[in-house]
Write an enzyme that holds these catalytic residues in place. Structure first.
Site, PDB file in Angstrom:
ATOM      1  N   HIS A 311       0.969  -1.170  -0.137  1.00 28.97           N
ATOM      2  CA  HIS A 311       0.172   0.251  -0.046  1.00 28.97           C
ATOM      3  C   HIS A 311       0.930   1.204  -0.134  1.00 28.97           C
ATOM      4  CE1 HIS A 311      -3.743  -2.123   1.515  1.00 28.97           C
ATOM      5  NE2 HIS A 311      -3.937  -1.980   0.690  1.00 28.97           N
ATOM      6  N   GLU A 548      -7.247  -4.955 -32.416  1.00 31.90           N
ATOM      7  CA  GLU A 548      -6.748  -5.649 -31.083  1.00 31.90           C
ATOM      8  C   GLU A 548      -6.346  -6.910 -31.280  1.00 31.90           C
ATOM      9  OE1 GLU A 548      -8.235  -3.816 -27.307  1.00 31.90           O
ATOM     10  OE2 GLU A 548     -10.171  -4.341 -28.518  1.00 31.90           O
ATOM     11  N   ASP A 572      -3.903  -5.169 -26.202  1.00 35.65           N
ATOM     12  CA  ASP A 572      -4.474  -6.498 -26.642  1.00 35.65           C
ATOM     13  C   ASP A 572      -3.621  -6.886 -28.171  1.00 35.65           C
ATOM     14  OD1 ASP A 572      -6.216  -7.557 -24.736  1.00 35.65           O
ATOM     15  OD2 ASP A 572      -7.603  -5.959 -25.204  1.00 35.65           O
ATOM     16  N   CYS A 619      -4.800   3.557 -29.075  1.00 31.80           N
ATOM     17  CA  CYS A 619      -5.326   4.192 -27.658  1.00 31.80           C
ATOM     18  C   CYS A 619      -4.947   3.251 -26.799  1.00 31.80           C
ATOM     19  CB  CYS A 619      -6.945   4.051 -27.599  1.00 31.80           C
ATOM     20  SG  CYS A 619      -7.376   2.665 -28.115  1.00 31.80           S
TER      21      CYS A 619
HETATM   22  C1  PEP Z   1      -5.931  -2.226 -25.766  1.00 32.93           C
HETATM   23  O1  PEP Z   1      -6.027  -3.457 -25.639  1.00 32.93           O
HETATM   24  O2  PEP Z   1      -4.753  -1.810 -25.999  1.00 32.93           O
HETATM   25  C2  PEP Z   1      -6.701  -1.142 -25.111  1.00 32.93           C
HETATM   26  C3  PEP Z   1      -6.728   0.238 -25.338  1.00 32.93           C
HETATM   27  O3  PEP Z   1      -8.173  -1.763 -24.408  1.00 32.93           O
HETATM   28  P1  PEP Z   1      -7.776  -2.300 -23.048  1.00 32.93           P
HETATM   29  O4  PEP Z   1      -6.475  -2.125 -22.553  1.00 32.93           O
HETATM   30  O5  PEP Z   1      -8.932  -1.732 -22.327  1.00 32.93           O
HETATM   31  O6  PEP Z   1      -7.926  -3.982 -23.197  1.00 32.93           O
HETATM   32 MG    MG Z   2      -8.117  -4.177 -25.333  1.00 30.05          MG
END
Ligand code: PEP
Ligand code: MG
Length: 687
Positions: A311, A548, A572, A619
């Site tokens: 923690h 992904e 992913d 992203c």
């Molecule tokens: C990713 O897989 O890069 C993504 C943005 O989705 P998450 O991390 O929410 O699976």
């Molecule tokens: Mg993802």
């Protein structure tokens, strides 16, 4: 407080279906506290069963002492008038991860913004004490040694009734102190930790142990010290590496225990007094010591105990200061006031440095701070490369507040609204109105000129929801996950789409589907969206696909014919390309988004999109990594959706890059064989 609670009427015990624990670290303090809070709403006696073992579900320490692991099969057993409701509610909560299913599995540890991370430094001398990184950052400051005071207690008590009264009063006073600490702590994680401490003060197993001592004529102090000492030792002795987190929870029990003990003994546990520019060194710091530190004077800290999961480490990261745990014992012998350099990222504390080395370190800290400030100053301006390519830098957010924070730091919109955060941590799905209010609030925080990309529900498989009847799967990452869940539950999907569509016009609305693997999935999801849009009269939005999985990257050209944009979920995409679980303790480090195999997937995606003049964003965590940005631009990425604190630094970096140079670099990197080679080449690529 120590008196026995009402005993429900005797009746047959009810036992629920077995539930597989989703929590990556089992039922440690925070999920255990949430489970106990729920269990206490019921009159029934409630027990948790695992492999023939049975513990009190209203006791945090008993649950932690079970030493559960992810995937363990747990059953809830209840006896009493409300047994049926108790079994149902607690089984659902367990399946949901007791408030942390996403926390544990969802976020890949973000690359901290570079300004907070010390680069490999040149000032390291032989006088270096090494530990593990608990929180990144670089600081030059003076040592403040801190040791816990020993608290003595009388062994013999007065009458058991009097001693019981003293203990009850101390428990109440300790709860007041913790409530006060909570008020002064803005950080939600710190608040959760203190909340778990409050639960420990009412823990029936712990109180029963203490009460037993008191009834044997021990003083309240001695009985309490024995009770929490035994409990903490039991947690610390749990076998197996997977229980490191649980063992550290012994620290929480000792922390709460000492607070009560000090009150019983009349010893003050006043806040640690710090001079300005302090680097605190301790054998152990309790979470409440840490929470109460004066952050305006503290530059960082080291402890000889603890680890990156403690923690204390979590709090240090939320304070944004460097911290090293498990540091060499030599740190405890450094004289008060010694000038030291603490490098959190490298897990190093350097002392007895030459003047020149200190000067160098100070210059590096100053340079990092100045860079951070400068990046912030320019963050409202567009991110345009030196040769004129505009890159949209947007934010990954979960709610309207984060969207506002993003805009304040220069985000040009939201590139990923993780809508699943509305769906977890609860026992029923949010209805259409509740969802619409949340999406509209985010859109309003952005305004009609800014982009809002809403990702439809991304749960399932490894991210279960208690109210979704999905089958248990042997390979959840390859099962019902992402858009597959939405297609499997069309009514829920339609309600979400209607709710999202209600944000039309409040921002430039984009809707994207997670984990698309086939063209059929895109067509089906788009078809449903088209029906809902037609029924509600909305048409002003774009439709995107998250790339992904390898099949989507390989099919990018075909997908680009039928989608308006792509957003690469690099977290992913990396795990599926490399066939390495992104959360695997041994493999996660090798599952590197900068591996040439992943870069080739990104190149294919950009190529497919280009053929149909569609744009590509990223992203995943890679977009927030300064090292990765040049190659992403060079491969053709036009939008970077990044963590909120990283926005200024990413925008500033884009402004220093030439697209032509990035393109040449990307072609070179695609020819390399390993992630290590890619990283080395990128490190040498100074814009
Ligand atoms: C990713 O897989 O890069 C993504 C943005 O989705 P998450 O991390 O929410 O699976
Ligand atoms: Mg993802």
């Amino acid at each position: 407080m120590t008196s026995a609670s009402t005993v429900p009427q005797a009746s047959a015990a009810l036992i629920g279906e077995s539930v597989r624990l989703p929590n990556a670290a089992g039922l440690h303090a925070r999920p255990a506290a949430m489970l106990v809070a729920e269990a206490k709403k019921f009159q029934s006696i409630i027990r948790l069963l695992r492999d023939g073992e049975e513990v009190n579900a209203k006791s945090v320490v008993a649950i932690m002492g079970l030493g559960t692991q992810q995937g363990d099969a747990i059953q809830v057993k209840a006896t009493g008038s409300d047994a049926e409701d108790a079994v149902r509610a607690l089984s659902a909560l367990l399946a949901q991860g007791c408030g942390e299913a996403h926390e544990a599995t969802h976020e890949v540890a973000p690359t901290p913004p570079v300004a907070l991370v010390a680069a490999s430094t040149s000032f390291v001398s032989s006088n270096v004490l090494v530990g593990v990184c608990a929180s990144p950052g670089l600081a030059v400051g003076r040592v403040v040694q801190f040791r816990q005071v020993t608290i003595d207690v009388n062994e013999c008590g007065e009458t058991p009734a009097l001693e019981r009264g003293k203990l009850d009063a101390a428990l109440l006073a300790a709860a007041d102190q913790i409530e006060l600490l909570k008020l002064g702590l803005g950080d939600p994680l710190g608040v959760k930790i203190l909340h778990a401490h409050l639960a420990l003060l009412q823990d029936p197993d712990l109180l029963e142990l203490a009460d037993h001592g008191v009834s044997q004529n021990q003083s309240a102090g001695l009985a309490w010290r024995e009770a929490f000492g035994q409990t903490a030792s039991r947690l610390e002795a749990l076998p197996g590496a997977h229980n490191a987190l649980l063992r550290e929870r012994g620290n929480d029990v000792r922390d709460v225990g000492r607070r009560v003990l000090a009150l019983l003994a009349g010893v003050s546990t006043a806040q640690i007094e710090l001079p300005a520019g302090a680097i605190l060194i301790a054998d152990e710091l309790t979470p409440s010591d840490t929470a109460a530190l004066d952050r305006s004077k503290l530059l960082g800290f080291c402890t000889t105990g603890g680890g990156a999961t403690s923690h204390v480490a979590i709090l240090a990261r939320s304070f944004g200061i460097p911290a090293v745990c498990g540091i060499h014992e030599g740190a405890l012998t450094l004289a008060q006031g010694t000038l030291v350099v603490l490098d959190g990222a490298q897990g190093r504390l350097s002392h007895s440095l030459e003047e020149g080395e200190i000067t160098l370190a100070l210059a590096e800290v100053a340079q990092q701070t100045a860079q951070r400030e400068q990046d912030k100053l320019g963050s409202a301006h567009a991110a345009v490369t030196t040769d004129g390519q505009r890159i949209e830098v947007v934010a990954n957010v979960r709610n309207a507040q984060e969207a506002q924070e993003g805009v304040a730091l220069g985000a040009e919109g939201v590139g990923l609204l993780r809508s699943e955060f509305l769906f977890d941590d609860r026992l029923t799905a949010p209805d259409e109105d509740e969802q619409a209010a949340a999406y509209c609030a985010v859109a309003q925080a952005l305004g009609p000129q800014r982009t809002l990309v809403v990702r439809t529900l991304d749960v399932g498989g490894d991210k279960p929801l208690p109210y979704l009847p999905l089958p248990r799967e042997d390979n959840p990452f390859l099962g019902l996950r992402g858009v597959r869940v939405s297609l499997d539950q069309p009514e829920m999907f339609r309600a979400q789409l209607r709710a999202i569509l209600r944000a039309t016009g409040l921002a430039r609305l984009h809707i994207m589907f997670p984990m698309i693997a086939t063209l059929e999935e895109l067509r089906e999801a788009r078809g449903i969206l088209a029906e809902e849009a037609a029924a509600t009269g909305h048409s002003d939005f774009l439709v995107g696909v998250m790339i992904e999985v390898p099949s989507a990257a390989l099919l990018a050209e075909q997908l680009a014919r039928e989608a308006d944009f792509f957003s690469i979920g690099s977290n992913d995409l990396t795990q599926y390309t490399m066939a390495m679980d992104r959360g695997h303790p041994k493999l996660a480090r090798q599952a590197d988004a900068l591996h040439p195999a992943v870069l080739k997937m990104i190149a294919l995606t950009c190529e497919g999109a280009r053929r149909h003049s569609k744009w590509v964003g990223v992203c995943g965590g890679m977009a927030s990594d300064l090292l990765a940005v040049p190659v992403l631009l060079g491969l053709g990425v036009q939008e970077l959706s990044v963590s909120v604190p990283a926005i200024p630094a990413i925008k500033a970096l884009v402004r220093r890059l030439s697209l032509a140079d990035c393109q040449a670099l990307a072609q070179e990197l695609l020819q390399l064989g390993t992630a290590g080679e890619v990283r080395a080449r990128l490190a040498a690529f100074a814009p």
